[in-house]
Write an enzyme that holds these catalytic residues in place. Structure first.
Site, PDB file in Angstrom:
ATOM      1  N   HIS A 117       0.844  -1.189   0.000  1.00  0.00           N
ATOM      2  CA  HIS A 117       0.000   0.000   0.000  1.00  0.00           C
ATOM      3  C   HIS A 117       0.879   1.239   0.000  1.00  0.00           C
ATOM      4  CE1 HIS A 117      -3.603   2.348   0.590  1.00  0.00           C
ATOM      5  NE2 HIS A 117      -2.887   3.094   1.398  1.00  0.00           N
ATOM      6  N   LEU A 137     -10.675  -3.098   2.907  1.00  0.00           N
ATOM      7  CA  LEU A 137      -9.635  -2.486   2.090  1.00  0.00           C
ATOM      8  C   LEU A 137      -8.607  -1.791   2.978  1.00  0.00           C
ATOM      9  CD1 LEU A 137      -8.728  -1.608  -0.770  1.00  0.00           C
ATOM     10  CD2 LEU A 137     -10.091   0.453  -0.422  1.00  0.00           C
ATOM     11  N   ASP A 138      -7.331  -2.046   2.745  1.00  0.00           N
ATOM     12  CA  ASP A 138      -6.233  -1.394   3.477  1.00  0.00           C
ATOM     13  C   ASP A 138      -6.264  -1.679   4.980  1.00  0.00           C
ATOM     14  OD1 ASP A 138      -5.721  -0.312   1.016  1.00  0.00           O
ATOM     15  OD2 ASP A 138      -6.454   1.680   1.498  1.00  0.00           O
ATOM     16  N   GLU A 139      -6.967  -2.731   5.385  1.00  0.00           N
ATOM     17  CA  GLU A 139      -7.081  -2.977   6.820  1.00  0.00           C
ATOM     18  C   GLU A 139      -6.555  -4.339   7.256  1.00  0.00           C
ATOM     19  OE1 GLU A 139      -7.856  -0.981   9.202  1.00  0.00           O
ATOM     20  OE2 GLU A 139      -8.711   0.721   8.150  1.00  0.00           O
TER      21      GLU A 139
END
Lengths: 280, 280, 280, 280
Positions: D188, D223-225
């Site tokens: 990311h 998402l992104d976690e």
């Protein structure tokens, strides 16, 4: 927008130099958007890097105007419009070369790799994948003089701006260094001046250091003693074998050489005796 | 050697500004030994920090000459001869305060701590060891307005250049911030903008981050949203409890606030909207 | 919850050692919550740091059980319940001492400072602010032997676990080092092994390095050659004078010594020849 | 010397687990040369990574012995003899892919790249230089479901151990993520949790941050976690445009993904809820 005009100056210091220089720049209708200036008062030396926006109508006239007003022996570089050309020297290790060739391939290097020269053939297949000429010049069964003469001729055929020693493992003669004065950049596999010489990772392991490093520097006659461009480090610990240190070292060598090339290619580095001015 | 003359400029950009400024400097017989200039072309703003050597005979005349020639609304700071004065606000945590008081004690801060104000008494004995006045102003059983009014009066009594929130744990009202516009510096216990708000280390632990950080910034009305001066980080790993993260965090908070203070005290920081120009 | 039981082991390696040790621990109804083990196969040495939870009913019996089963010459340290005691030696520079005394004052050091000994009086007032005894033992007009004898007697009066050289600028004799074998920790003002000896920042400036560092190490007979505990670095650049490097260097010296003390105080460091095992 | 035997364990904690495990290892005549153990007492979970030397005569029997004695639901991984296989997903940016392919080419990756799949064709020529199959699967004029179904089929044809999102710019559906649970690794382009979502460098520039970063993490439905494997940062300053931040960001993205892959390939990473245990 037109390309910025870059002006690099290295000269004797004098009162009012910034005024002189900026007046000339203003008279050419350029606007200074970023300026870095440094004076070494002990050495009475003036260094500046100036980025200007605006249409530079007459580069020669700007250079002439600067030259006329600046102290004698000033080095002035205005607006290098041509991409710099590099020749890369290698032996067997690929990590620094690969980094350079990938950047060259995707045009993120800011320069062009003209050729790769190796004293072994190991890296020829990789180099040729990228359409870059690879010249194999062996040092075996030759005098050092003959060997270096062959390399010099090959390099001269490309007229490069810089010669990059990307883990090139032969010591250069003073004659070779003199031929390319100020143009040879080396990556040294240690945090200079620690562990000068061979086998730095073996030395580092024996000494039990907790940090290893790498150093990119210009090459002068004194082995490992030329002006340092940049350095970086990585942490290691008691679990690292010499081999682990070599592996970790390659990552930092690659990163440091890459950073140094960026500085040099962007005309951010001025040599000042055995030191460098780096306008990051 | 006389003290260097420092000139800080923040104004609208215009063609030939560096020439104008350096001509004025030369006319005052000063030699520019280090110059950093930055133009934000989108905002049409010009920023410069100039260090000069030579005898500055008439500071007011230099300021007047600059003011006359520079675009309107220029902020010009020449040669601040007085040491800056700081007032430090604290709650209960000692680590940032102790760092500041030790530097003040040994005169390595470059500024003077005029007083410490705490909403608890915990840090009074430590502060008083160093001969610095400690004012205890409790927030308990008072309206926020009354509480802040007391603090403002106490601060104003010292006429400080900057107010340092060294782990001061009360949220400031817009009125308080407006009263000391551009003068309040806070250390935030996270790598902004991650983990805005309370309990950032708890949040960081839950999220399983591998790096924590701290941020020093000027305070504006938006909590945790003012211009960032500097930031730094430390690695953490799965063995860190929330308490371990707090402990590691204090080290980085202390280091970041110390760095930010150095930049501000040395007049290296210019505020530009919600960002800062830091001439390191 | 009761305090964790910590077990440190340093012995000859043998097949099944972890099983032997963990069986004994289990027989004492302790649960291993964190274990770090390292074997140096070349040296045939075994090192482990084990943290256990549960009620340790009989520490002596656990030690006896371990000693009975482990190879001869095993060093076993179980559950040091007493806070370690430190004596700090200084000359004139305050930065490392101040860091230690502030931590001691707020009980975040994890150890106790018993006394400070200085060969100059400069740091007496600061030390005494914190209620710590300061002993001034001058080296002037004494033989080195007599001078060190006085210091040894003063140190021995406190029976400290470690002697911290916090910028103590006298070279220790082999006799002194032998008297406190494995107990003396020094902060060296360079990134060892670069710039061994005096004036490292002057050397660093002349060499034009881009990174400076500091090294905390145990003291042995070879000056600057003892086992390294930890190291760290800071970036410098062409604008740094020698004085700027000294100032930047003090920050890294302070941070490195602080980190090394934390490792040693938490029993994370084992000496292994001229290297250290650090279970971070 | 035979290859070391690696044992990874993830199970419910219980008193005497280390003893149980190390007894079994000793009974198989293996010597533990490096052991890392971690207990999360709040979660009552036990994690260990054990490296053994010696001839492992019967891997199945060792696994069976461990399984019989460990708490139910233990995950045990012994001695993965086969090189891990990776499939890499890309869009148009080359920097992470190039790093992976160069390491694969020189066999320093420790795993094998089976194939590259791109939703654009841009990186096909580069991939094919290295003799790696490139599959172009466009998302254009397809439902997300159909598009992902095509990719899943292509991935499944290679039976990879891990799917690497090397700047793959399409959001994955929960069905896709579920199909490769615990096997998808993403890089990311921000220092999570700062700047979640699109255009993090634009966000970072607007906020005026002084440090940017990148995060490698396992992909979960949020998402992104997902669990963070590793993160790193680079300093930026006021002179960086958004484009400069993107360029600097690519360097840190490449380095972070490379580090994360090394950890995963060397079996140093265990997933623990939304966090990771990384035995560095």
């Amino acid at each position: 927008m037109t390309k910025p005009t870059l002006i690099l100056i290295d000269c004797t210091d004098a009162l009012g130099l910034v005024a002189l220089i900026s007046n000339i720049i203003a008279s050419h209708k350029l606007n200074i958007v970023a300026m870095r200036e440094f004076v070494d008062e002990d050495a009475n030396k003036f260094f500046a890097r100036i980025v200007c926006h605006g249409d530079l109508l007459d580069q020669q006239s700007l250079e002439k105007d600067l030259q006329a007003l600046l102290p004698s022996a000033a080095t002035i570089l205005v607006n290098p419009t041509q991409k710099k050309r590099l020749v890369v020297l290698v032996t067997k290790e690929h990590h620094c070369l690969a980094d350079i060739l990938v950047r060259d391939n995707f045009e993120t290097l800011g320069a062009e790799v003209s050729a790769v020269i190796g004293n072994y053939q190991d890296l020829a297949p990789f180099t040729e994948k990228f359409g870059i000429p690879f010249h194999h010049i062996s040092h075996i069964e030759k005098s050092k003089e003959d060997f270096e003469q062959e390399i010099i001729q090959q390099i001269d055929a490309y007229q490069p701006d810089y010669i990059i020693l990307a883990k090139y493992m032969r010591i250069l003669s003073p004659a070779f260094v003199a031929h390319f004065k100020g143009k040879i950049i080396n990556i040294h596999h240690s945090f200079l001046p620690a562990f000068i010489g061979a086998n730095p990772y073996k030395q580092a392991h024996t000494r039990g250091v907790k940090i290893i490093g790498a150093t990119a520097h210009f090459v002068t006659d004194d082995l490992d003693e030329g002006p340092i461009i940049t350095q970086d480090v990585r942490r290691v610990n008691h679990t690292f074998t010499v081999k682990d240190m070599v592996t970790a070292g390659k990552e930092v060598e690659k990163a440091v050489l890459s950073k140094a090339l960026q500085f040099v290619i962007e005309d951010r580095v001025l040599i000042h005796g055995n030191r460098t001015i780096v306008f990051e």
